[in-house]
Design a protein around this motif. Structure first.
Motif, PDB file in Angstrom:
ATOM      1  N   GLY A 121       1.868 199.250 104.633  1.00 56.63           N
ATOM      2  CA  GLY A 121       1.858 200.634 104.539  1.00 56.63           C
ATOM      3  C   GLY A 121       0.643 201.521 104.951  1.00 56.63           C
ATOM      4  N   THR A 122      -0.434 200.826 105.005  1.00 50.86           N
ATOM      5  CA  THR A 122      -1.632 201.623 105.411  1.00 50.86           C
ATOM      6  C   THR A 122      -2.047 201.233 106.766  1.00 50.86           C
ATOM      7  OG1 THR A 122      -2.938 200.339 104.108  1.00 50.86           O
ATOM      8  CG2 THR A 122      -2.245 202.602 103.213  1.00 50.86           C
ATOM      9  N   VAL A 123      -1.193 200.244 107.310  1.00 52.35           N
ATOM     10  CA  VAL A 123      -2.002 199.750 108.622  1.00 52.35           C
ATOM     11  C   VAL A 123      -2.328 200.890 109.708  1.00 52.35           C
ATOM     12  CG1 VAL A 123      -0.984 198.858 110.751  1.00 52.35           C
ATOM     13  CG2 VAL A 123      -1.190 197.331 108.694  1.00 52.35           C
ATOM     14  N   ARG A 124      -1.421 201.941 109.624  1.00 54.21           N
ATOM     15  CA  ARG A 124      -1.623 203.017 110.777  1.00 54.21           C
ATOM     16  C   ARG A 124      -2.692 203.729 110.519  1.00 54.21           C
ATOM     17  NH1 ARG A 124       1.263 206.090 114.565  1.00 54.21           N
ATOM     18  NH2 ARG A 124       2.969 204.754 114.041  1.00 54.21           N
ATOM     19  N   HIS A 125      -3.207 204.138 109.071  1.00 57.00           N
ATOM     20  CA  HIS A 125      -4.332 204.701 108.742  1.00 57.00           C
ATOM     21  C   HIS A 125      -5.638 203.966 109.019  1.00 57.00           C
ATOM     22  CE1 HIS A 125      -7.206 206.554 106.203  1.00 57.00           C
ATOM     23  NE2 HIS A 125      -7.674 205.824 105.944  1.00 57.00           N
ATOM     24  N   PHE A 126      -5.697 202.699 108.780  1.00 59.68           N
ATOM     25  CA  PHE A 126      -6.701 202.000 109.146  1.00 59.68           C
ATOM     26  C   PHE A 126      -7.115 201.696 110.602  1.00 59.68           C
ATOM     27  CE2 PHE A 126      -6.719 201.227 104.458  1.00 59.68           C
ATOM     28  CZ  PHE A 126      -7.850 201.531 104.102  1.00 59.68           C
ATOM     29  N   GLY A 181      -4.907 192.400 115.496  1.00 64.49           N
ATOM     30  CA  GLY A 181      -5.864 191.368 115.162  1.00 64.49           C
ATOM     31  C   GLY A 181      -6.530 191.587 113.945  1.00 64.49           C
ATOM     32  N   MET A 182      -6.959 192.954 113.692  1.00 66.59           N
ATOM     33  CA  MET A 182      -7.656 193.540 112.771  1.00 66.59           C
ATOM     34  C   MET A 182      -6.830 193.294 111.448  1.00 66.59           C
ATOM     35  SD  MET A 182      -8.898 197.451 112.291  1.00 66.59           S
ATOM     36  CE  MET A 182      -7.240 197.996 111.717  1.00 66.59           C
ATOM     37  N   VAL A 183      -5.462 193.637 111.455  1.00 65.17           N
ATOM     38  CA  VAL A 183      -4.490 193.441 110.450  1.00 65.17           C
ATOM     39  C   VAL A 183      -4.547 191.971 109.830  1.00 65.17           C
ATOM     40  CG1 VAL A 183      -2.148 193.762 109.566  1.00 65.17           C
ATOM     41  CG2 VAL A 183      -3.364 195.769 111.236  1.00 65.17           C
ATOM     42  N   VAL A 184      -4.537 191.260 110.517  1.00 64.65           N
ATOM     43  CA  VAL A 184      -4.389 189.745 110.127  1.00 64.65           C
ATOM     44  C   VAL A 184      -5.880 189.592 109.445  1.00 64.65           C
ATOM     45  CG1 VAL A 184      -4.750 187.491 111.116  1.00 64.65           C
ATOM     46  CG2 VAL A 184      -3.130 189.005 112.083  1.00 64.65           C
ATOM     47  N   ALA A 235      -7.636 191.800 107.922  1.00 69.50           N
ATOM     48  CA  ALA A 235      -7.714 192.541 106.552  1.00 69.50           C
ATOM     49  C   ALA A 235      -6.814 191.787 105.498  1.00 69.50           C
ATOM     50  CB  ALA A 235      -7.259 193.986 106.817  1.00 69.50           C
ATOM     51  N   LYS A 236      -5.605 191.446 106.036  1.00 70.69           N
ATOM     52  CA  LYS A 236      -4.872 190.615 105.127  1.00 70.69           C
ATOM     53  C   LYS A 236      -5.412 189.376 104.281  1.00 70.69           C
ATOM     54  CE  LYS A 236      -0.385 192.689 106.720  1.00 70.69           C
ATOM     55  NZ  LYS A 236       0.791 192.418 107.250  1.00 70.69           N
ATOM     56  N   THR A 237      -5.914 188.574 105.335  1.00 66.93           N
ATOM     57  CA  THR A 237      -6.396 187.074 105.251  1.00 66.93           C
ATOM     58  C   THR A 237      -7.885 187.423 104.004  1.00 66.93           C
ATOM     59  OG1 THR A 237      -6.042 186.455 107.125  1.00 66.93           O
ATOM     60  CG2 THR A 237      -7.720 185.109 106.016  1.00 66.93           C
ATOM     61  N   LEU A 238      -8.504 188.416 104.435  1.00 67.83           N
ATOM     62  CA  LEU A 238      -9.542 189.028 103.264  1.00 67.83           C
ATOM     63  C   LEU A 238      -8.971 189.137 102.109  1.00 67.83           C
ATOM     64  CD1 LEU A 238     -11.871 191.116 106.003  1.00 67.83           C
ATOM     65  CD2 LEU A 238     -12.584 188.907 104.831  1.00 67.83           C
ATOM     66  N   ALA A 239      -8.145 189.901 102.122  1.00 72.88           N
ATOM     67  CA  ALA A 239      -7.374 190.388 100.869  1.00 72.88           C
ATOM     68  C   ALA A 239      -7.058 189.590  99.965  1.00 72.88           C
ATOM     69  CB  ALA A 239      -6.546 191.679 101.136  1.00 72.88           C
ATOM     70  N   LEU A 240      -6.263 188.454 100.581  1.00 72.99           N
ATOM     71  CA  LEU A 240      -5.592 187.477 100.032  1.00 72.99           C
ATOM     72  C   LEU A 240      -6.800 186.375  99.325  1.00 72.99           C
ATOM     73  CD1 LEU A 240      -2.700 186.049 102.032  1.00 72.99           C
ATOM     74  CD2 LEU A 240      -2.512 187.476 100.010  1.00 72.99           C
ATOM     75  N   THR A 241      -7.615 186.065 100.153  1.00 76.79           N
ATOM     76  CA  THR A 241      -8.698 185.255  99.616  1.00 76.79           C
ATOM     77  C   THR A 241      -9.573 186.007  98.534  1.00 76.79           C
ATOM     78  OG1 THR A 241      -8.770 184.567 101.868  1.00 76.79           O
ATOM     79  CG2 THR A 241     -10.587 183.893 100.706  1.00 76.79           C
ATOM     80  N   ALA A 242      -9.851 187.252  98.758  1.00 82.01           N
ATOM     81  CA  ALA A 242     -10.588 187.784  97.551  1.00 82.01           C
ATOM     82  C   ALA A 242      -9.823 188.146  96.367  1.00 82.01           C
ATOM     83  CB  ALA A 242     -10.973 189.316  97.922  1.00 82.01           C
ATOM     84  N   VAL A 243      -8.557 188.221  96.580  1.00 84.77           N
ATOM     85  CA  VAL A 243      -7.670 188.233  95.127  1.00 84.77           C
ATOM     86  C   VAL A 243      -7.779 186.697  94.602  1.00 84.77           C
ATOM     87  CG1 VAL A 243      -5.435 188.094  94.395  1.00 84.77           C
ATOM     88  CG2 VAL A 243      -6.341 190.016  95.520  1.00 84.77           C
ATOM     89  N   ASP A 244      -7.767 185.734  95.544  1.00 82.34           N
ATOM     90  CA  ASP A 244      -7.677 184.169  94.896  1.00 82.34           C
ATOM     91  C   ASP A 244      -9.194 183.999  94.163  1.00 82.34           C
ATOM     92  OD1 ASP A 244      -5.655 183.327  96.066  1.00 82.34           O
ATOM     93  OD2 ASP A 244      -6.074 182.624  98.026  1.00 82.34           O
ATOM     94  N   VAL A 266     -13.568 198.062 109.943  1.00 79.41           N
ATOM     95  CA  VAL A 266     -12.521 198.976 109.327  1.00 79.41           C
ATOM     96  C   VAL A 266     -11.446 197.796 108.621  1.00 79.41           C
ATOM     97  CG1 VAL A 266     -10.342 199.997 109.636  1.00 79.41           C
ATOM     98  CG2 VAL A 266     -12.422 200.788 110.753  1.00 79.41           C
ATOM     99  N   ALA A 267     -11.231 196.607 109.061  1.00 73.04           N
ATOM    100  CA  ALA A 267     -10.594 195.446 108.216  1.00 73.04           C
ATOM    101  C   ALA A 267     -11.328 195.299 107.117  1.00 73.04           C
ATOM    102  CB  ALA A 267     -10.657 194.245 109.271  1.00 73.04           C
ATOM    103  N   SER A 268     -12.588 195.022 107.058  1.00 70.21           N
ATOM    104  CA  SER A 268     -13.359 194.688 105.679  1.00 70.21           C
ATOM    105  C   SER A 268     -12.994 196.000 104.770  1.00 70.21           C
ATOM    106  CB  SER A 268     -14.667 194.731 105.844  1.00 70.21           C
ATOM    107  OG  SER A 268     -14.782 193.226 106.887  1.00 70.21           O
ATOM    108  N   ALA A 269     -12.967 197.378 105.175  1.00 69.68           N
ATOM    109  CA  ALA A 269     -12.719 198.342 104.147  1.00 69.68           C
ATOM    110  C   ALA A 269     -11.460 198.497 104.019  1.00 69.68           C
ATOM    111  CB  ALA A 269     -13.087 199.597 104.932  1.00 69.68           C
TER     112      ALA A 269
END
Lengths: 490, 490, 490, 490
Positions: free
Chosen positions: B46-51, B435-438, B440-449, B147-150
């Protein structure tokens, strides 16, 4: 040029050289030719053959520096027979000696040398024919040098004895001029200390008294010690001594732009590693540095040593320097040179027989250089020139202790290169011996002048004092370093 | 390869790398895919466009190291809006900041960078078109990186908040990765001290978690000060600083044979004299040295410094060294990499639209290198490989303080050279953003893990302890050296 | 020295220099001082202030080589006002011009220069005070040079007009002497072809006519083009242009031992790589080579080019050479120098007021060199000396086309270093202007002598023919190379 | 590791090495241990003393490369006595021979060497005691190498004769392995052309079959010819050959950064000038270059030659290259190595008596390196490892013609450095002979396997074809170059 012109020119040069000097030393004119001296020359003619034979014997011995046992023995025997007192083993050198005759002042010395050069063995022929493969030969004519000086010494002794003139004549038997620095160790032993003037000469391609200086010289081996390692297996464990040699050489090459123009620095690599697949743990360079002025050379040398230290620092190796030899720049003596020029003119040059002329022409065909010196020039005497030559000699060290002067005679065919088989050939045959006789006569006349005319010695002393003013002689060879008696061993 | 093969291979590599290790960390397998995470990914969509817009803005700012004022402000503003607490001016750097949300342990950090590269300005076009001549451009894709990290940080924050999970998520705003070493000064200020794990990524040409290390690096300027002189009139009075640079360079070149094979030493001459007719009194070289192991690099560096000292000694100049930057070799984390690999596989690669495919094909025509990476490879995820890359990064310093891991995604068309205008072009258009979205998602999943499964953090810690064993982190940048805030000024 | 001694010494030098020459040119003695010339000098005194003002204006303009627009315009305007015909844009150079008055033979030329030096801006003060930071300044006194020559030209014109003497006086407006080689391009355009003699002078620290030569000079940029590569990632793919520069430099350094002693070779590295982590694909050195004799320099230069070619071969790079500038060694003219010496003695040196003396004393406190030139020496005139200086000048090219001679006057406080802010200061105040007047008067007297006494011109021509014998002038600057009008741009 | 683990690991290595290969050759498992082979080993025990004596005789001969007259004669005599047919003077080398027994295919060859190393003479004692000063010694254990191979050849012959098995066993008497490249000339003469497989071994510090390659190697002497001149008198007339050596070396050093990491280039300076006061007209470097891959080495070598050509160009000297030797990189054979490993395990390692243990402990006290190889490790057999060693061998050339494999046994005390007096000592006493017996037995068992099990030969051939695919063998030694029979002469 006629005689008046010659004198004029010589004065002019002296003026220019000693800018602002008082009346040029020697310029009141040398002693007029005496009848006595004519007699002296005639008597010398009687022993020309004997001394010619001696020179040929030493030419055949062809002994290298510090190994001139037979050559020195021959000269000693001849001088002893003439009544000279011998001081042997001077400065701890078996082939150095001083032969003295007479008593009281003045004391006039004549230097003689007799060492041969490695690899220059040659028949007395106009084509390349070594007498023994790779053996030494008298390619610098020192067989003539030593004998002419002895010849003159004996002639002077006879003159003094006959005329009952007091004073002392002394022959210096000086080994290893060619890189061994024999006179340095003789000087250190005080051999030249009680002398009033010293004369010497050198075989050459022309007849000329010398106003020229020589280059001060310091020579040393720089040895680097690294860490061996298999060059393919673990080069990272090695510290290459050859790298150190290369860094030192390059740093020195970069320094070349930043030393005075008349400096000379040259080197070879005497050890550049043992096997390509081993990182070299030892490597060695052999350096010479030269300059017309010793104190300036000291500064240059200190920078070369810095380059060596830097090379060790950069490559993590260890450096050792062995000072091999060091000689001064020669201090010319205006008065003595004027006197030598005067006597050399009296004696005159060298005239060839038809056979000698043919030999000379044949030999000149083997010369490759572009030397303008014409055949025939050996007959005349040339005017001294100021400046400095490009060589170095241990006569220079003597010249800082005693008023000393030097001249050349045409013992070699005009155009003969130095240190060549062609020079060896000439030194072994009649052409060389004719030049040797010119030298012996000039030395004898000049020594007699100095022994009999106090004004000449005064002028020589004044010349010496003027040029040496403010400088002291101190050999750069360490005081605890012994003569390198085996420096010619491989 | 199918999935089982992948796991097998990965284990094998881990075995080989940690020879003799206990059961490989991470090898008990990552957390099975949770429904929660599916939800997380959907929300991020939902926020892909914003970032994406943010990344384009920073791409347009194209600010070089330590000058990323607008870029940092943009990210700070976005994170503040998401409820993060901001610590600004970290380590005395105006564009460094830490944004924190949540409380208590664990604390998971995500690194972001946003500096551009000089001279790489480029339109988002497949042919060379600078936006502004000689201006900076995001040729390393750091606009996407930050931006992906943010993006991930905000997503994790939302997840934690929604699920009421305790723990802390932290975004690190890291300036000047490109040679400025921003993280070194942030680390010195303690910014990474209270973190349990740190994740980061980097734009690339493929999707792959990294087991690879990087090269420790020390960089410095060597300045030599000599004595000027007229190069034609009195070169002997000059002491050339350029000579010193040349001696140093040559000594270092000779050293190359005697350092370990994986060493890298490279340099340029940044000042080589002012005018040919003046002996240079100033000259400067800029050196980099690298090795996979910092203590070994220390030894190599010490030898380079010796070469510099030797150069000064040999040339009678003075040397000053300014250490410009130094980063460690990266400490890979086996457990974190396994987890990133797992999540990256879940998120999947990048698929192009027809338009993007055409762009990629056109861009690849401008590549001159012989890269075997095929078009299409951006769609798959590749297996981590041990070893070490050839680059250096200040992420490495963080990896010695906190368990840290990194991955790449295909933000650039396969085969795109690093630091190129082609990379700038990709980073400014949809391919880069995908690529940036890939990422961001990988970072988010891993951080949650990591925030929800303590075993993962334990494994990360064990991995970290094992690899770091016996070594302590101590930056080679002097403690009194300030961040080189103006290092990009000419 | 009294006058007789001076004449004697001068003759002596001429004898020595032209060994074996016929009666020395100029030696029959210069024209006895005429009443007319006294009148000439008196009339010049009337316009001293005017020309002093011009010199100050050009000093303030301080325009660098080929950019001397205002300076040239000022001189042109003044000469046009005096009735001179102007040829502008000579050799395609906007600031080069020739101003001619009179008609028929003989044609006597006077050279003027007016370019300033970068970075030497300075107030007319005895302490360092730049007028504008890093701006150019007349640190070589060319503001005085151009104006004195114009002053003399106008005075000669007036004399010729008044006395109704036929003949032509010509002022050469010569730009960019400082490394731009303006006269080479003027010569190529034939500007000096129909001249009988040319006079010039140069600001200095003493008053002396010059018998000295200068060094022939060739300068070029050597550019190497290699292959860039990531220096850590794939150095084996790179071919370093900086390596090529280093090989060339080292090969040249090794060559230094094997060129004649009076050779000068110096270089800087103008581009030594862009970034340490990239193998440099471009690097550049800037070389000067000099020797007192152009044909010998040609041989040396050919060897430098071989070093550059070898560097490209060894490093698999490509080399391009751009010849930047080349000037000849100056051909001294014994007869003209004798005449200049005679007239300079007549005009006499520079006397300071109390204020000037104080300025001089203050300025000398800022000198760091060990110059033996005493304060007060500016009042006397010194004897010409043969030899060659260490510099190079494009006046030399003129001297191979037309009999040319040069002298210095004491426009600078004795001991002032060349190309210094101290020189700029002197050139802007009364001391400089006093020296300028000495120069203008000496030029005017000498030009009149040459215009009125055919024997002087004959002697000048004989001198010229003798020294140039067997050599032809051919500039080493390629015929298709345009004047480097922007060589001072950064 | 137990046996299963060993097999597993071996397979794993093979997998990794032949990435993507079909089922690993040799992996179907070697022939199970037969009763016949037990008998073979027992019979060999009966002649251990005889062959031990031979090895001691050759150790005492200690003949260097191409001079192994007595050593070769001894082996020939023994093999002739055992019924072998002798082909002598192979490839024009007096000490090269081939001894053949049996008839028909398969033909199995065993390589033997017997040259000693200069300077490594040593008693069979644990402290440094040369048998003769500076004399050669068997510091590489080739006395054991040749004898073990002959021992195995005779044992196989006896086995074939007794069991009436058809096929041919062949012993290759290979001189001058140490830098003389004997096998290159034997190969050129076709000596290895009709062979199905070749086995060899090398004395070592451990027991291990080899999967490792070696470095391809090209070696040459670069000779530079310049122009001599007196280094003080006329250095400008000289063209220094030593300068050329220095330019070449430096250019090569600068090249080091730009060759692949696994390249090795090393050199020594074999002639660096004759006397410091003469510009060297001759100088010489001796270069080795190595790389794991011959075609890549070709490219590197071409660049070294360019450096040499460039050096000649830059210094106005002439260059001549003499290619001294060149060997290939060894082509490992997976199947043969697996078989050797299997048989080596069967034979087992080396067990010391109490006396030998004491000797070993004493000898290890003289080791300076930091070798982790523990005493006792000589008892076990170690697992083959892929990669490439750092050495080069002419066995490599054979390996490109015939499937070839190699192994080591612990003839030297663990930790003994290569090419050391310690190795000479071991090679002359019982420890060396014990390792030799292990080698002889392993060779015999493996040769019998290959002669009796066609699958083994097929696997060896398949391995060979796979690794050699696409490359042809062509020695870089010029076809018209004769064996350097006197390469060990000084």
């Amino acid at each position: 040029m006629n005689h008046i012109e010659r004198i004029f020119c010589f004065c002019l040069l002296a003026i220019l050289f000693c800018l602002g000097s008082k009346p040029p030393v020697g310029a009141f004119g040398p002693t007029p030719f005496a009848d006595d001296s004519t007699e002296l020359l005639q008597k010398m003619d009687g022993t020309v053959r004997h001394f010619g034979d001696l020179s040929r014997q030493i030419w055949e011995f062809a002994e290298v520096g510090y190994k001139e046992t037979k050559s020195a023995a021959l000269l000693k025997s001849d001088l002893r027979a003439a009544g000279f007192q011998l001081e042997e083993n001077v400065g701890g050198i078996p082939t150095a000696f001083v032969a003295t005759w007479g008593q009281g002042r003045p004391v006039i010395g004549i230097l003689g040398e007799y060492d041969a050069l490695p690899g220059l063995s040659q028949e007395d022929a106009a084509t390349r024919k070594p007498r023994a493969s790779a053996a030494p030969g008298h390619g610098c004519g020192h067989n003539l040098l030593g004998v002419a000086s002895a010849f003159a010494s004996v002639a002077v002794r006879n003159y003094l004895a006959e005329k009952k003139i007091s004073g002392t004549i002394r022959f210096y038997g000086c080994p290893a001029e060619e890189g061994g620095g024999g006179k340095i160790y003789m000087a250190r032993a005080g051999a030249f200390d009680r002398c009033d003037a010293i004369l010497t000469w050198h075989p050459g391609t022309r007849n000329r008294a010398s106003l020229s200086s020589s280059l001060a010289n310091i020579t040393a081996k720089f040895r680097f010690y690294g860490t061996a390692a298999h060059a393919a297996g673990s080069p990272e464990k090695g510290r290459s001594a050859l790298d150190a040699v290369m860094v030192m050489n390059l740093a020195t090459e970069l320094m070349r732009e930043h030393v005075p123009e008349s400096t000379r620095i040259h080197y070879i690599i005497t050890h550049g590693g043992a096997a390509p697949n081993v990182v070299p743990d030892f490597a060695e360079s052999f350096y010479y540095a030269r300059h017309p002025d010793m104190p300036i050379l000291d500064g240059i040398w200190a920078r070369i040593v810095k380059c060596a230290e830097a090379a060790a620092l950069a490559t993590e190796t260890r450096m050792e320097m062995e000072l091999v030899n060091s000689v001064y720049n020669l201090l010319p003596n205006d008065a003595l040179t004027a006197l030598l020029d005067h006597n050399l003119l009296r004696v005159g040059g060298v005239r060839y027989t038809g056979e000698e002329q043919s030999f000379a022409e044949a030999l000149r065909k083997t010369f490759t250089g572009e030397d303008a010196q014409p055949l025939g020039s050996q007959e005349s005497v040339q005017t001294p020139e100021a400046g400095h030559g490009s060589g170095s000699t241990d006569v220079a060290d003597v010249s800082w202790i005693v008023p000393t002067a030097e001249f050349n005679t045409a013992t070699f065919v005009p155009g003969t290169p130095g240190h060549s088989w062609q020079a060896t050939a000439c030194a072994g045959m009649s052409i060389g011996r004719k030049g040797m006789v010119v030298a012996a006569k000039t030395l004898a006349l000049t020594a007699v002048d100095l022994l009999t005319d106090p004004r000449q010695l005064e002028a020589a002393r004044a010349s010496f004092d003027k040029r040496r003013a403010g400088h002291e002689y101190l050999s750069r060879v360490p005081r605890d370093q012994n003569p390198p008696l085996n420096y010619r061993d491989q």
